[in-house]
Design a protein around this motif. Structure first.
Motif, PDB file in Angstrom:
ATOM      1  N   VAL B 250      43.662  37.549  34.249  1.00 20.35           N
ATOM      2  CA  VAL B 250      42.759  36.756  35.071  1.00 20.35           C
ATOM      3  C   VAL B 250      43.268  36.735  36.506  1.00 20.35           C
ATOM      4  N   LEU B 251      44.590  36.623  36.599  1.00 23.04           N
ATOM      5  CA  LEU B 251      45.200  36.549  37.921  1.00 23.04           C
ATOM      6  C   LEU B 251      46.414  37.463  37.932  1.00 23.04           C
ATOM      7  N   HIS B 252      46.475  38.297  38.944  1.00 23.37           N
ATOM      8  CA  HIS B 252      47.631  39.175  39.084  1.00 23.37           C
ATOM      9  C   HIS B 252      48.258  38.922  40.456  1.00 23.37           C
ATOM     10  N   ILE B 253      49.464  38.384  40.432  1.00 24.19           N
ATOM     11  CA  ILE B 253      50.148  38.070  41.679  1.00 24.19           C
ATOM     12  C   ILE B 253      51.215  39.121  41.903  1.00 24.19           C
ATOM     13  N   SER B 305      50.066  40.234  47.364  1.00 20.11           N
ATOM     14  CA  SER B 305      48.633  40.044  47.194  1.00 20.11           C
ATOM     15  C   SER B 305      48.289  39.278  45.921  1.00 20.11           C
ATOM     16  N   PHE B 306      47.121  38.633  45.969  1.00 21.91           N
ATOM     17  CA  PHE B 306      46.550  37.932  44.828  1.00 21.91           C
ATOM     18  C   PHE B 306      45.333  38.707  44.363  1.00 21.91           C
ATOM     19  N   CYS B 307      45.277  39.093  43.069  1.00 19.17           N
ATOM     20  CA  CYS B 307      44.088  39.780  42.576  1.00 19.17           C
ATOM     21  C   CYS B 307      43.519  38.993  41.414  1.00 19.17           C
ATOM     22  N   LEU B 308      42.181  38.935  41.367  1.00 18.72           N
ATOM     23  CA  LEU B 308      41.516  38.220  40.289  1.00 18.72           C
ATOM     24  C   LEU B 308      40.848  39.221  39.352  1.00 18.72           C
ATOM     25  N   ASP B 309      40.798  38.835  38.048  1.00 18.00           N
ATOM     26  CA  ASP B 309      40.034  39.607  37.061  1.00 18.00           C
ATOM     27  C   ASP B 309      40.668  40.937  36.682  1.00 18.00           C
ATOM     28  N   LYS B 313      40.245  42.379  41.658  1.00 10.90           N
ATOM     29  CA  LYS B 313      39.611  42.117  42.946  1.00 10.90           C
ATOM     30  C   LYS B 313      40.619  41.450  43.875  1.00 10.90           C
ATOM     31  N   ASP B 314      40.861  42.092  45.024  1.00  8.52           N
ATOM     32  CA  ASP B 314      41.886  41.581  45.924  1.00  8.52           C
ATOM     33  C   ASP B 314      41.367  40.359  46.682  1.00  8.52           C
ATOM     34  N   MET B 315      42.008  39.218  46.461  1.00  6.75           N
ATOM     35  CA  MET B 315      41.552  37.967  47.093  1.00  6.75           C
ATOM     36  C   MET B 315      42.503  37.520  48.195  1.00  6.75           C
ATOM     37  N   THR B 316      43.491  38.334  48.505  1.00  5.24           N
ATOM     38  CA  THR B 316      44.473  37.920  49.505  1.00  5.24           C
ATOM     39  C   THR B 316      43.788  37.562  50.817  1.00  5.24           C
ATOM     40  N   LYS B 325      34.059  30.399  44.377  1.00  2.00           N
ATOM     41  CA  LYS B 325      32.895  31.190  43.953  1.00  2.00           C
ATOM     42  C   LYS B 325      33.270  32.130  42.827  1.00  2.00           C
ATOM     43  N   HIS B 326      34.566  32.533  42.807  1.00  2.00           N
ATOM     44  CA  HIS B 326      35.004  33.427  41.750  1.00  2.00           C
ATOM     45  C   HIS B 326      35.548  32.672  40.544  1.00  2.00           C
TER      46      HIS B 326
END
Ligand SMILES: Nc1ncnc2c1ncn2[C@@H]1O[C@H](COP(=O)(O)OP(=O)(O)OP(=O)(O)O)[C@@H](O)[C@H]1O
Ligand SMILES: [Mg+2]
Lengths: 332, 499
Positions: B250-253, B305-309, B313-316, B325-326
């Motif tokens: 769900v979250l990749h840091i 970086s922070f990635c979701l899903d 998806k890069d949310m940094t 929203k995500h």
């Protein structure tokens, strides 16, 4: 300009700052207790007019000054009654009073406009006035200017050194905690707001019975002073000595504008007249720089001991308003 | 001091917050007060400390009937109260705060006050600099300052209302040692808490309140099950930990660097899978709040970086609004300041959070929604109750009820701070229900038991250092306690090297 004229002018700066000082110290005491008295501008006009009228009809400047203090006390009584007892907004009430008192002073003052009345006289202090330089600047003033020096010291001593002063700081910061420690918060707020109003009310007669003697209605040049007083209170960080510094800085900048005007013909005179205001704002920004996040961040990188020292200096410079300023207090 | 309460009753409107409560506390003892959220504990303590006057009933101090008119009056009678949020003056110097409210000369003698402060502090092994400012102290130190102040004013009885919720483990141990020492010197202590283990460790006697009534008083040894039954009127089963199967990331840091005002975190890696619960442990201010905020886009990383899903998806660098929203939700610790709007009713909160369309508010629909949520989440309150009138536990339930569904990731600070056991279990059941549906949770807690009980993996924070993710099942409270205090970190490195 030769030296002795300069010293006389500097003495004049101190005298012209005196009414501002009284008003700023009065407001500082009121705000320390948590009461924001926004009526300042109109109140000063009304007390200037009222005290002149009293002095004129009785021939007594003492009664004039008493009238000024009384007007200041009454106006702030309206502010506290509306806000603490009727729970109305301090800002709204103060603002309306600022406008109302100003118009009232012009209206009621029209019969005495332009008359020549009593004024207080210079009171050089024998002996001290002979001291070179300092004598001219400090000791050839009138009574109220001397009192303004003493007032600053007294206010500082009261707020920071005495037990009631500590409680005064407490009720403005966290009334609930002060209440738990036995303070009657609302009664003290009434007391200090009215006392502060009375002190600030003396600014009026200092103008109309001394600095700008007489009452000249809309051309008295007093309109606007009250707003400056409010900003100097902020600039002063609710501390008497800093507030005094602000008042003197302001008076000095105004005087400088007047002096420089002839030697700088290319600069429009308006620029020099308004220059003190932005300069005050810049100083305010500088003084509060320790609050900025980037400053804190860059500090975090410094070695611990250096950081502590700088943080202490910034903290001392910093001006944070009393946390409960303008907030009514209800127990539970 | 011998304290006796006789038939104390206090009503708020139709609600009987205290109903005919009588008990006595002898000197040299620590008396625990237990009860569920809203049982009336704080009300009773406020009556004893002069905040409220009882509708009927008497207070007897050392056998004499007294009327306690105000908090200041209470301290004159020798009763001091330590509030959960210390009632002190943050911008003042410690010594000024100490002096404020004491009687004496017009000009307080700082020298002698400082000396007496130091002597008192030394007696209990507290190290607080009297010249420092109150707002630079931790909550635990501010509590210590209050205790010293009350003792200085001559308190012979101390009331503590949930004193352990905001403080760290070592500070809690110090507080308990202090209370025991005070009791041994003749002090009467009333101790309100939700934590059975605290009460069991500390108290000589425990009184239990339920719905404003005294259920009974118990002597040690205490049986946890019996206490729980007295508090809630029923047994509460502590459910075993269900083992969920985790889904995809769900979250990749990735190697994130963070910079806070006083704390820096370097090179943090973490992968959170769907349905997983990650607990963040550490003393207040060790970096966990900074990290949690960064996961919501509230603080920007300086590196990594922070990635979701699954699709990474890069949310940094994105804002909280975009994280929301995500499907990311953030629940801060300061419920009333940051997450709920005081003055608005529950219905109005639902209107806000649902983002109902249109210019005009459909009152009927909103109220129906509020009603159904109140029922589902078992909130003790009405649609038109303002949020600040709810008890702590019910505010927390309201916050949960306000969360949208579905969500990918819930970030929550101190999910059950100040809540009773039943509410705690209830809240976690609701959270775990969401996990079963694929939501991941990252939470901060000062309660090590909570961390071990509800998380799958744990990150320990110490002064900006972050441990690798540790399997909760392999950790003990003792080990976690040491790690939080900065001890045993070398073993982590050797373990990591072996793994
Ligand atoms: N000032 C007040 N006005 C109206 N109702 C109140 C007030 N204070 C408390 N109550 C109500 O009285 C009841 C008892 O509240 P109290 O704060 O004593 O509970 P508590 O046992 O301390 O709960 P918690 O564990 O959540 O702190 C609650 O239902 C609460 O909503
Ligand atoms: Mg309570």
């Amino acid at each position: 300009m030769n030296n002795s004229a300069l010293f006389v002018s500097l003495g004049g700066v101190l005298a012209s700052a005196a009414p501002v000082l009284f008003a700023v110290i009065g407001e500082t005491i009121s705000e320390r207790a948590g009461v924001l008295n926004l009526s300042m501008n109109g109140m000063i006009l009304l007390s200037a007019m009222g005290s002149f009228a009293v002095a004129l009809s009785t021939g007594s400047v003492v009664l004039g000054f008493l009238a000024g203090a009384l007007i200041g006390a009454l106006v702030s009584l309206v502010v506290v009654f509306a806000s603490l007892t009727l729970l109305q907004s301090q800002v709204a009430v103060g603002f309306v009073l600022a406008l109302l008192c100003r118009d009232l002073s012009y209206f009621l003052g029209s019969p005495i406009m332009g008359q020549v009345g009593p004024r207080i006289s210079q009171l050089p202090i024998p002996g001290l006035e002979q001291i070179p330089v300092l004598g001219t600047i400090l000791f050839r003033q009138d009574m109220m200017t001397y009192l303004s020096f003493i007032l600053v010291i007294l206010a500082w001593f009261f707020i920071f050194k005495t037990r009631p002063g500590l409680t005064l700081r407490g009720i403005g910061e966290r009334p609930a905690a002060a209440f738990v420690r036995g303070a009657n918060v609302n009664r003290l707020r009434y007391l200090y707001a009215v006392l502060g109003g009375a002190i600030a009310g003396l600014a009026g007669p200092i103008y109309s019975l001394s600095v700008k003697a007489g009452w000249k209605g809309t051309i008295s040049g007093l309109d606007g002073i009250g707003w400056i007083v409010l900003s100097i209170t902020i600039f002063g960080g609710w501390k008497p000595f800093r507030a005094a510094f602000g008042a003197y800085l302001f008076a000095f900048l105004q005087w400088l504008g007047l002096v420089l005007q002839p030697s700088l013909p290319s600069v429009p005179s308006q620029v020099l007249q308004v220059a003190p205001f932005p300069l005050m704002i810049l100083t305010l920004l500088f003084v509060n720089i320790g609050n900025a996040e980037w400053v804190e961040r860059s500090l975090a990188r410094l070695p611990e001991n250096v950081r502590r020292d700088i943080a202490k200096v910034l903290r001392a410079m910093n001006a944070t308003p009393p946390a409960a300023l303008g907030v009514p207090f209800e127990k539970e | 001091m011998h304290i006796e309460l006789r038939g104390i009753t206090k009503c708020f409107g139709a609600l009987r917050a205290n109903d005919n409560i009588s008990f006595a506390v002898p000197p040299s003892s620590i008396h625990g007060i237990l009860g569920e959220n809203g049982a009336g504990k704080s009300t009773l303590m406020k009556i004893l400390s002069g905040f409220y006057s009882p509708d009927s009933g008497d207070i007897l101090l050392d056998g004499k009937k007294v009327r306690i008119a105000s908090p200041a009056d209470a301290i004159r009678h020798g009763i001091g109260m330590l509030h959960q949020d210390p009632l002190d003056f943050p911008p003042l110097k410690v010594i000024d705060d100490f002096i404020l409210g004491s009687k004496g000369n017009l000009i307080p003698n700082h020298k002698s006050a400082t000396r007496e402060f130091r002597e008192l502090a030394a007696r209990f092994g507290f190290s607080i600099d009297p010249e420092s400012y109150v707002d630079t102290l931790t909550v635990g130190e501010r509590q210590q300052l209050e205790i010293l102040r009350l003792l200085w004013l001559g308190a012979r009885a101390l009331i503590l209302d949930e004193p352990t919720t905001g403080i760290s483990l070592p500070q809690k141990e110090k507080l308990f040692a202090t209370l025991k020492k005070l009791a041994s010197e003749g002090m009467t202590i009333l101790f309100v808490s939700h934590k059975l283990e605290d009460v069991e460790a500390l108290c000589n006697k425990v009184s239990v309140l339920r719905q404003g009534k005294l259920v009974g008083s118990v002597d040690p040894p205490f049986a946890t099950g019996a206490l729980v039954e007295m508090m809630f009127g029923k047994e509460i089963a502590l459910e075993p930990k269900a083992q969920l199967r985790f889904g995809s990331n769900v979250l990749h840091i990735k190697h994130v660097d963070l910079e806070g005002i006083r704390i820096q975190i370097k090179g943090l890696d973490l992968q959170v899978r769907a349905g997983e619960v990650i607990g963040l442990a550490g003393m207040e201010g060790s970096g966990q709040t900074l990290f949690l905020g960064a996961c919501a886009g509230l603080a920007q990383p300086v590196g990594g970086s922070f990635c979701l899903d699954e699709d990474e998806k890069d949310m940094t660098g994105r804002t909280y609004h975009e994280f929301r929203k995500h499907g990311v939700a953030y629940l801060p610790a300061a419920r009333l300041e940051q997450a709920l709007v005081p003055g608005l009713t529950l219905t109005e909160h639902f209107i806000l959070s649902e983002g109902m369309k249109g210019l005009f508010i459909d009152r009927k629909k909103a109220e129906a929604l509020a009603k159904s949520r109140i029922q589902v989440f078992n909130i003790k309150g009405r649609p038109d109750s303002t949020v600040e009138s709810l008890s702590g536990g019910n505010q927390q339930r309201a916050l949960l009820a306000l969360m949208r569904d579905p969500l990918k990731l819930i970030l929550v600070e101190h999910p059950t701070r100040g809540l009773d056991i039943e509410s705690t279990i209830y809240i976690w059941n609701k959270l775990k229900e969401r996990c079963a549906r694929g939501t991941s949770i990252i939470f901060i807690s000062a309660d090590l038991d909570e961390i071990l009980k509800y998380s799958d993996r744990v990150l320990v924070f110490f002064a900006g250092r972050v441990s690798p993710p540790l399997e909760a099942s392999t950790l003990s409270v003792e080990r976690l306690g040491r790690l939080i205090g900065g001890k045993d970190w070398e073993t982590l490195e050797t373990e990591a090297a072996h793994a």
